[in-house]
Design a protein around this motif. Structure first.
Motif, PDB file in Angstrom:
ATOM      1  N   THR A 170      94.084  13.695  33.512  1.00  0.00           N
ATOM      2  CA  THR A 170      94.036  13.168  32.383  1.00  0.00           C
ATOM      3  C   THR A 170      92.838  12.176  32.365  1.00  0.00           C
ATOM      4  O   THR A 170      92.727  11.333  33.040  1.00  0.00           O
ATOM      5  N   ILE A 171      92.016  12.464  31.245  1.00  0.00           N
ATOM      6  CA  ILE A 171      90.830  11.542  31.274  1.00  0.00           C
ATOM      7  C   ILE A 171      91.034  10.678  29.748  1.00  0.00           C
ATOM      8  O   ILE A 171      91.037  11.410  28.837  1.00  0.00           O
ATOM      9  N   SER A 172      90.832   9.450  29.771  1.00  0.00           N
ATOM     10  CA  SER A 172      90.944   8.545  28.433  1.00  0.00           C
ATOM     11  C   SER A 172      89.537   7.655  28.550  1.00  0.00           C
ATOM     12  O   SER A 172      88.969   7.274  29.495  1.00  0.00           O
ATOM     13  N   PHE A 173      89.097   7.706  27.478  1.00  0.00           N
ATOM     14  CA  PHE A 173      87.962   6.777  27.220  1.00  0.00           C
ATOM     15  C   PHE A 173      88.052   6.441  25.819  1.00  0.00           C
ATOM     16  O   PHE A 173      88.819   6.660  24.809  1.00  0.00           O
ATOM     17  N   LYS A 174      87.140   5.399  25.265  1.00  0.00           N
ATOM     18  CA  LYS A 174      86.907   4.877  24.079  1.00  0.00           C
ATOM     19  C   LYS A 174      86.073   5.754  23.385  1.00  0.00           C
ATOM     20  O   LYS A 174      84.820   6.096  23.316  1.00  0.00           O
ATOM     21  N   GLY A 175      86.488   6.134  21.939  1.00  0.00           N
ATOM     22  CA  GLY A 175      85.578   6.811  21.080  1.00  0.00           C
ATOM     23  C   GLY A 175      85.510   5.719  19.915  1.00  0.00           C
ATOM     24  O   GLY A 175      85.507   4.719  19.972  1.00  0.00           O
ATOM     25  N   ARG A 176      84.799   6.642  18.757  1.00  0.00           N
ATOM     26  CA  ARG A 176      84.340   5.446  17.825  1.00  0.00           C
ATOM     27  C   ARG A 176      85.515   4.992  16.944  1.00  0.00           C
ATOM     28  O   ARG A 176      85.268   3.907  16.763  1.00  0.00           O
ATOM     29  N   THR A 177      86.619   5.822  17.026  1.00  0.00           N
ATOM     30  CA  THR A 177      87.626   4.953  16.445  1.00  0.00           C
ATOM     31  C   THR A 177      88.907   4.380  17.119  1.00  0.00           C
ATOM     32  O   THR A 177      89.887   3.961  16.595  1.00  0.00           O
ATOM     33  N   GLY A 178      88.733   4.713  18.487  1.00  0.00           N
ATOM     34  CA  GLY A 178      89.490   4.031  19.485  1.00  0.00           C
ATOM     35  C   GLY A 178      90.072   5.089  20.678  1.00  0.00           C
ATOM     36  O   GLY A 178      88.937   5.881  20.968  1.00  0.00           O
ATOM     37  N   GLU A 179      90.743   4.796  21.283  1.00  0.00           N
ATOM     38  CA  GLU A 179      91.222   5.744  22.496  1.00  0.00           C
ATOM     39  C   GLU A 179      91.335   7.217  22.301  1.00  0.00           C
ATOM     40  O   GLU A 179      91.973   7.580  21.294  1.00  0.00           O
ATOM     41  N   VAL A 180      90.837   7.923  23.230  1.00  0.00           N
ATOM     42  CA  VAL A 180      90.895   9.443  23.124  1.00  0.00           C
ATOM     43  C   VAL A 180      91.460   9.763  24.385  1.00  0.00           C
ATOM     44  O   VAL A 180      90.974   9.392  25.456  1.00  0.00           O
ATOM     45  N   THR A 181      92.377  10.599  24.460  1.00  0.00           N
ATOM     46  CA  THR A 181      93.050  11.278  25.907  1.00  0.00           C
ATOM     47  C   THR A 181      92.864  12.561  25.977  1.00  0.00           C
ATOM     48  O   THR A 181      93.384  13.356  25.153  1.00  0.00           O
ATOM     49  N   ILE A 182      92.424  13.216  26.886  1.00  0.00           N
ATOM     50  CA  ILE A 182      92.325  14.705  27.246  1.00  0.00           C
ATOM     51  C   ILE A 182      92.805  15.038  28.272  1.00  0.00           C
ATOM     52  O   ILE A 182      92.828  14.354  29.510  1.00  0.00           O
ATOM     53  N   GLU A 183      93.703  16.126  28.414  1.00  0.00           N
ATOM     54  CA  GLU A 183      94.181  16.589  29.633  1.00  0.00           C
ATOM     55  C   GLU A 183      93.591  17.838  29.949  1.00  0.00           C
ATOM     56  O   GLU A 183      93.149  18.859  29.221  1.00  0.00           O
ATOM     57  N   ILE A 184      93.317  18.089  31.277  1.00  0.00           N
ATOM     58  CA  ILE A 184      92.793  19.235  32.148  1.00  0.00           C
ATOM     59  C   ILE A 184      94.094  19.800  33.009  1.00  0.00           C
ATOM     60  O   ILE A 184      94.353  18.937  33.682  1.00  0.00           O
ATOM     61  N   ASP A 185      94.287  21.042  32.657  1.00  0.00           N
ATOM     62  CA  ASP A 185      95.404  21.735  33.549  1.00  0.00           C
ATOM     63  C   ASP A 185      94.860  22.912  34.239  1.00  0.00           C
ATOM     64  O   ASP A 185      94.821  23.912  33.553  1.00  0.00           O
ATOM     65  N   GLY A 186      94.359  22.947  35.303  1.00  0.00           N
ATOM     66  CA  GLY A 186      93.653  24.260  36.146  1.00  0.00           C
ATOM     67  C   GLY A 186      92.560  24.831  35.379  1.00  0.00           C
ATOM     68  O   GLY A 186      91.406  24.333  35.399  1.00  0.00           O
ATOM     69  N   ASP A 187      92.749  25.771  34.435  1.00  0.00           N
ATOM     70  CA  ASP A 187      91.748  26.341  33.656  1.00  0.00           C
ATOM     71  C   ASP A 187      91.656  26.276  32.233  1.00  0.00           C
ATOM     72  O   ASP A 187      91.207  27.156  31.461  1.00  0.00           O
ATOM     73  N   ARG A 188      92.360  25.220  31.598  1.00  0.00           N
ATOM     74  CA  ARG A 188      92.174  25.059  30.318  1.00  0.00           C
ATOM     75  C   ARG A 188      92.257  23.403  30.189  1.00  0.00           C
ATOM     76  O   ARG A 188      92.596  22.690  30.972  1.00  0.00           O
ATOM     77  N   MET A 189      92.118  22.849  28.891  1.00  0.00           N
ATOM     78  CA  MET A 189      91.969  21.780  28.316  1.00  0.00           C
ATOM     79  C   MET A 189      92.175  21.349  26.814  1.00  0.00           C
ATOM     80  O   MET A 189      92.316  22.524  26.206  1.00  0.00           O
ATOM     81  N   ARG A 190      92.859  20.110  26.681  1.00  0.00           N
ATOM     82  CA  ARG A 190      93.146  20.021  25.143  1.00  0.00           C
ATOM     83  C   ARG A 190      93.084  18.449  24.993  1.00  0.00           C
ATOM     84  O   ARG A 190      93.176  17.631  25.969  1.00  0.00           O
ATOM     85  N   PHE A 191      93.209  18.097  23.624  1.00  0.00           N
ATOM     86  CA  PHE A 191      93.081  16.510  23.348  1.00  0.00           C
ATOM     87  C   PHE A 191      94.730  16.456  23.410  1.00  0.00           C
ATOM     88  O   PHE A 191      95.771  16.948  22.674  1.00  0.00           O
ATOM     89  N   VAL A 192      95.007  15.273  24.047  1.00  0.00           N
ATOM     90  CA  VAL A 192      96.546  14.739  24.178  1.00  0.00           C
ATOM     91  C   VAL A 192      96.737  13.824  22.909  1.00  0.00           C
ATOM     92  O   VAL A 192      97.955  13.912  21.971  1.00  0.00           O
ATOM     93  N   SER A 193      96.132  12.848  22.899  1.00  0.00           N
ATOM     94  CA  SER A 193      96.017  11.950  21.756  1.00  0.00           C
ATOM     95  C   SER A 193      94.659  11.497  21.255  1.00  0.00           C
ATOM     96  O   SER A 193      93.806  11.492  22.168  1.00  0.00           O
ATOM     97  N   SER A 194      94.649  10.963  20.305  1.00  0.00           N
ATOM     98  CA  SER A 194      93.422  10.493  19.562  1.00  0.00           C
ATOM     99  C   SER A 194      93.690   9.403  18.462  1.00  0.00           C
ATOM    100  O   SER A 194      94.927   9.739  17.781  1.00  0.00           O
ATOM    101  N   SER A 195      92.806   8.529  18.448  1.00  0.00           N
ATOM    102  CA  SER A 195      93.113   7.367  17.459  1.00  0.00           C
ATOM    103  C   SER A 195      92.648   7.792  15.931  1.00  0.00           C
ATOM    104  O   SER A 195      92.737   6.759  14.990  1.00  0.00           O
ATOM    105  N   CYS A 196      92.267   9.046  15.674  1.00  0.00           N
ATOM    106  CA  CYS A 196      91.690   9.329  14.417  1.00  0.00           C
ATOM    107  C   CYS A 196      92.792   9.369  13.436  1.00  0.00           C
ATOM    108  O   CYS A 196      94.076   9.602  13.871  1.00  0.00           O
TER     109      CYS A 196
END
Length: 128
Positions: free
Chosen positions: A60-86
């Motif tokens: 799980t990767i979290s970092f600060k985007g333009r409008t706030g926190e963005v969290t991305i999940e990587i699972d084996g051979d796929r990825m997705r946005f878990v949460s975003s402050s948009c």
């Protein structure tokens, strides 16, 4: 006493040819899918992180985007946005991406997930 076989020698040749063709197609597809794919995270159009797909690694990767926190999940051979402050959370509803050529975008945060490498499945369209 002579037996009357319903199949002739030519029939067996046809079966062998069909079997060889099916094996060739299966082998080609198996080789195409074994090409390495990568997940890329781009922030403001710049490569933030590249992840080699394969295996059962979860991250799980979290970092600060333009409008706030963005969290991305990587699972084996796929990825997705878990949460975003948009405000609309469209990026979260995109779900998992796993095939070369797929992407997911969070426009307010200017974050893009994309899959590269491997076989993108050929031509989507031809414009003239």
């Amino acid at each position: 006493m002579k037996r009357n076989w319903p199949l002739k020698a030519g029939d067996f040749l046809i079966f062998a040819a069909i079997l060889a063709l099916a094996c060739g197609i299966w082998l080609r597809l198996a080789l195409m899918q074994s090409e390495q794919t990568y997940g890329e995270i781009l922030v403001d159009g710049e490569l933030y992180r590249q992840v080699r797909f394969g295996g059962a690694a979860q991250e799980t990767i979290s970092f600060k985007g333009r409008t706030g926190e963005v969290t991305i999940e990587i699972d084996g051979d796929r990825m997705r946005f878990v949460s975003s402050s948009c405000p609309d959370h469209t990026c979260e509803r995109t779900g998992w991406i796993s095939r070369a050529g797929q992407s997911a975008v969070c426009l307010p945060n200017r974050v893009m997930l994309r899959i590269t490498g491997g076989d993108s499945g050929g031509v989507d369209a031809i414009a003239q």
